[in-house]
Design a protein around this motif. Structure first.
Motif, PDB file in Angstrom:
ATOM      1  N   TRP A   9       0.835  -1.193   0.000  1.00  0.00           N
ATOM      2  CA  TRP A   9       0.000   0.000   0.000  1.00  0.00           C
ATOM      3  C   TRP A   9       0.877   1.254   0.000  1.00  0.00           C
ATOM      4  O   TRP A   9       1.771   1.377   0.819  1.00  0.00           O
ATOM      5  N   ASP A  40       5.193   3.647   2.929  1.00  0.00           N
ATOM      6  CA  ASP A  40       4.397   2.569   2.359  1.00  0.00           C
ATOM      7  C   ASP A  40       4.072   1.585   3.469  1.00  0.00           C
ATOM      8  O   ASP A  40       4.757   1.538   4.497  1.00  0.00           O
ATOM      9  N   VAL A 111     -10.357  -1.289   5.053  1.00  0.00           N
ATOM     10  CA  VAL A 111     -10.228  -1.196   3.598  1.00  0.00           C
ATOM     11  C   VAL A 111     -11.558  -0.739   3.008  1.00  0.00           C
ATOM     12  O   VAL A 111     -12.622  -1.211   3.404  1.00  0.00           O
ATOM     13  N   ASP A 114      -9.975  -0.126  -3.105  1.00  0.00           N
ATOM     14  CA  ASP A 114      -8.528  -0.400  -3.188  1.00  0.00           C
ATOM     15  C   ASP A 114      -7.726   0.544  -2.293  1.00  0.00           C
ATOM     16  O   ASP A 114      -6.551   0.771  -2.514  1.00  0.00           O
ATOM     17  N   GLU A 115      -8.387   1.082  -1.264  1.00  0.00           N
ATOM     18  CA  GLU A 115      -7.724   1.988  -0.328  1.00  0.00           C
ATOM     19  C   GLU A 115      -7.708   1.406   1.080  1.00  0.00           C
ATOM     20  O   GLU A 115      -8.702   0.845   1.544  1.00  0.00           O
ATOM     21  N   LEU A 116      -6.561   1.566   1.730  1.00  0.00           N
ATOM     22  CA  LEU A 116      -6.384   1.186   3.133  1.00  0.00           C
ATOM     23  C   LEU A 116      -6.440   2.469   3.953  1.00  0.00           C
ATOM     24  O   LEU A 116      -5.697   3.418   3.675  1.00  0.00           O
ATOM     25  N   PHE A 131      -3.981   4.944   2.072  1.00  0.00           N
ATOM     26  CA  PHE A 131      -3.012   4.273   1.230  1.00  0.00           C
ATOM     27  C   PHE A 131      -3.744   3.596   0.093  1.00  0.00           C
ATOM     28  O   PHE A 131      -4.871   3.132   0.254  1.00  0.00           O
ATOM     29  N   LYS A 132      -3.103   3.534  -1.082  1.00  0.00           N
ATOM     30  CA  LYS A 132      -3.697   2.885  -2.247  1.00  0.00           C
ATOM     31  C   LYS A 132      -2.953   1.605  -2.532  1.00  0.00           C
ATOM     32  O   LYS A 132      -1.714   1.565  -2.499  1.00  0.00           O
ATOM     33  N   LYS A 133      -3.688   0.532  -2.827  1.00  0.00           N
ATOM     34  CA  LYS A 133      -3.070  -0.770  -3.098  1.00  0.00           C
ATOM     35  C   LYS A 133      -2.367  -0.722  -4.450  1.00  0.00           C
ATOM     36  O   LYS A 133      -2.892  -0.177  -5.419  1.00  0.00           O
ATOM     37  N   THR A 134      -1.160  -1.292  -4.486  1.00  0.00           N
ATOM     38  CA  THR A 134      -0.410  -1.305  -5.753  1.00  0.00           C
ATOM     39  C   THR A 134      -0.387  -2.695  -6.336  1.00  0.00           C
ATOM     40  O   THR A 134      -0.656  -3.661  -5.666  1.00  0.00           O
TER      41      THR A 134
END
Length: 134
Positions: A9, A40, A111, A114-116, A131-134
């Motif tokens: 993330w 991250d 969550v 796609d964001e934490l 945070f955005k999942k990569t």
């Protein structure tokens, strides 16, 4: 079954983080550096065993725990305190309570898409990070 937190993330936003660090009595030099960072998160989640790695160019912090089991957390490098920590699920939120010198200290992760989301709490101050999942 709780939400799956596994993944890498990248931080996309941070709000009120310096005030949170002030509530932890972190010195001004470390606060200034910390507020410039965009760490991250790398999360490994297998049943009740979770490892959360917070990774930055300044300092890394690893948290390895089992949900529902209290443990002594060494926060050297964060605010140089130790506290008794318990992390539990509250629905789809992972909720941490840290008992020690700072009243009301803890955090929540959840969550959305796609964001934490991370909500940090200490001494009545709340900071929010996404945070955005990569």
């Amino acid at each position: 079954m709780p939400v799956d937190l596994n993944g890498y993330w990248k931080m996309i936003s941070s709000d009120n983080f310096e005030e949170y660090l002030k509530a932890l009595d972190v010195n001004v030099a470390i606060r200034k550096i910390a507020t410039l960072l965009k760490p991250d998160k790398e999360i490994s989640h297998d049943g009740d065993h979770i490892v959360i790695k917070t990774l930055s160019t300044f300092k890394n912090y690893n948290m390895d725990f089992h949900v529902g089991k209290e443990f002594e957390e060494d926060l050297s490098g964060v605010d140089d305190r130790k506290c008794m920590t318990t992390i539990t699920w509250d629905g789809d939120k992972l909720v941490c309570v840290q008992k020690g010198e700072i009243e009301g200290r803890g955090w929540s992760h959840w969550v959305e898409g796609d964001e934490l989301h991370l909500e940090l709490r200490a001494g009545g101050v709340v900071s929010k990070q996404v945070f955005k999942k990569t």
